[in-house]
Design a protein around this motif. Sequence first.
Motif, short mmCIF file in Angstrom:
data_model
loop_
_atom_site.label_atom_id
_atom_site.label_comp_id
_atom_site.label_asym_id
_atom_site.label_seq_id
_atom_site.Cartn_x
_atom_site.Cartn_y
_atom_site.Cartn_z
N ASP A 11 0.80 -1.24 0.10
CA ASP A 11 -0.07 -0.21 -0.11
C ASP A 11 0.82 1.14 0.02
O ASP A 11 0.39 2.24 -0.78
N ARG A 12 2.11 1.29 0.81
CA ARG A 12 2.70 2.44 0.95
C ARG A 12 3.37 2.61 -0.39
O ARG A 12 3.52 3.97 -0.86
N ALA A 13 3.95 1.74 -1.19
CA ALA A 13 4.58 1.80 -2.54
C ALA A 13 3.48 2.24 -3.63
O ALA A 13 3.86 3.24 -4.40
N ARG A 14 2.31 1.77 -3.45
CA ARG A 14 1.33 2.18 -4.38
C ARG A 14 0.86 3.46 -4.37
O ARG A 14 0.84 4.25 -5.09
N ASP A 15 0.56 4.10 -2.91
CA ASP A 15 0.54 5.60 -2.80
C ASP A 15 1.46 6.43 -3.10
O ASP A 15 1.03 7.54 -3.91
N ILE A 16 2.79 6.14 -2.96
CA ILE A 16 3.80 7.13 -3.35
C ILE A 16 3.75 7.01 -4.92
O ILE A 16 4.17 8.02 -5.52
N PRO A 46 10.66 12.28 4.60
CA PRO A 46 11.09 12.40 3.30
C PRO A 46 11.93 11.13 2.97
O PRO A 46 12.33 10.60 2.04
N ALA A 47 12.84 10.87 4.18
CA ALA A 47 13.56 9.43 4.28
C ALA A 47 13.00 8.32 3.75
O ALA A 47 13.44 7.53 2.82
N SER A 48 11.78 8.11 4.47
CA SER A 48 11.19 6.94 4.14
C SER A 48 10.42 6.90 2.76
O SER A 48 10.56 5.96 2.07
N GLY A 51 13.24 6.11 0.26
CA GLY A 51 13.55 4.66 0.26
C GLY A 51 12.62 3.80 -0.66
O GLY A 51 13.01 3.25 -1.35
N VAL A 52 11.28 4.18 -0.57
CA VAL A 52 10.28 3.69 -1.41
C VAL A 52 10.47 3.90 -2.71
O VAL A 52 10.41 3.16 -3.77
N MET A 53 10.97 5.20 -3.20
CA MET A 53 11.01 5.75 -4.30
C MET A 53 12.14 4.97 -4.84
O MET A 53 12.19 4.61 -6.25
N GLN A 54 13.49 4.79 -4.39
CA GLN A 54 14.55 3.98 -4.78
C GLN A 54 13.86 2.72 -5.20
O GLN A 54 14.30 1.93 -6.20
N LEU A 62 9.98 4.04 -11.81
CA LEU A 62 10.16 5.51 -11.76
C LEU A 62 11.74 5.61 -12.19
O LEU A 62 12.28 4.63 -12.56
N ALA A 63 11.98 6.70 -12.94
CA ALA A 63 13.35 7.29 -13.23
C ALA A 63 13.49 8.54 -12.74
O ALA A 63 12.68 9.06 -12.38
#
Length: 352
Positions: A11-16, A46-48, A51-54, A62-63
């Motif tokens: 869910d967290r990755a999907r939301d971001i 922002p740090a969390s 991490g998900v964006m990475q 993502l790019a």
Amino acid sequence: MVVPPITELNDRARDIFRVVVDAYLATGGPIGSKTIAQRAGLNLSPASIRGVMQELEERGLLASPHASAGRMPSERGLRLFVDGMMQVAEPSVEERAAIEARASGGGPVEEALAATTAALSGLSACAGLVLVPKREVRLRQIGFVPLSATQALAVLVSEDGSVENRVLAIPEGLGGSALTEAGNFLSATVSGLTLSDARHRLERELSDSRAALDGAARALVERGLAVWSEDGERRPVLIVRGQGRLIDAAATADLERVRSLLDDLEGKQEIASLLDSARAGDATRIFIGAENKLFALSGSSVIARPFRGVDGRVVGVVGVIGPTRLNYARVVPMVDFTAATLARFMGVQGNT
């Protein structure tokens, strides 16, 4: 291109991921973790978020266009969004009325198709496209008009009053009497026939030596046959409207991409082939960026859907072309509605 199913994201990755996609579709640019933390209401640092964006970047969703410029969806990520996350927004009453008014505005079929395509272009802020077969009209008369010592204009008049011209190369010194003789012969021979039927009849007449023509007039008829044979094998008619809408404020920052896209539109045979591939089936096709080699440089997307005539057969394909950041949720149902409107219009035309 293998895209991971949306169920593989928590869910967290999907939301971001959705926030990044929404920002990209709105602005055409990347978004950073600090901005996401401030705007999205995710209750994450922002740090969390970084991490998900990475992790999403490692999955190819993502790019990062620059080292510290934030993230934007890749073409793979856009495909995941379109196929698994997008919530469509149906056209408004006003948008539907605008499309229907253009389709039923009267006049020749090609004019109605062009007008409807222009309406779709205006409403979607993309270039509108429609691909239809070339009509087989019946001929009434054919004549030749000299243009120069080496060229003549063949004028084809159809029974519906439409006129088409072809420029032919002729032997230097061909007299006006040969042009007149060839025109009289053709008009007498092909009147009431379609162009393809006329071509076959003329081929028989010439091969059986039943055509009472002198050598010069016969040569002119044969040259005309060569040109008309090419016409008979031509690709379907492609109508493009609203190319200027592709050059917006965001596009000016990437003029090379826009120039490449406009070059793609000039290559109508390739665009026609792409749209023709959407004829199979009833579903809307979405081509994103380099998924089709034609748009590998311009980074463009095409949304296309076939429409059918009164007999249920596919008549043509309608769609739009724009940047990969176009508003898919709004444009996809708009293309669907336009296809349905054209199907109704073609049904009415088929019964008149």
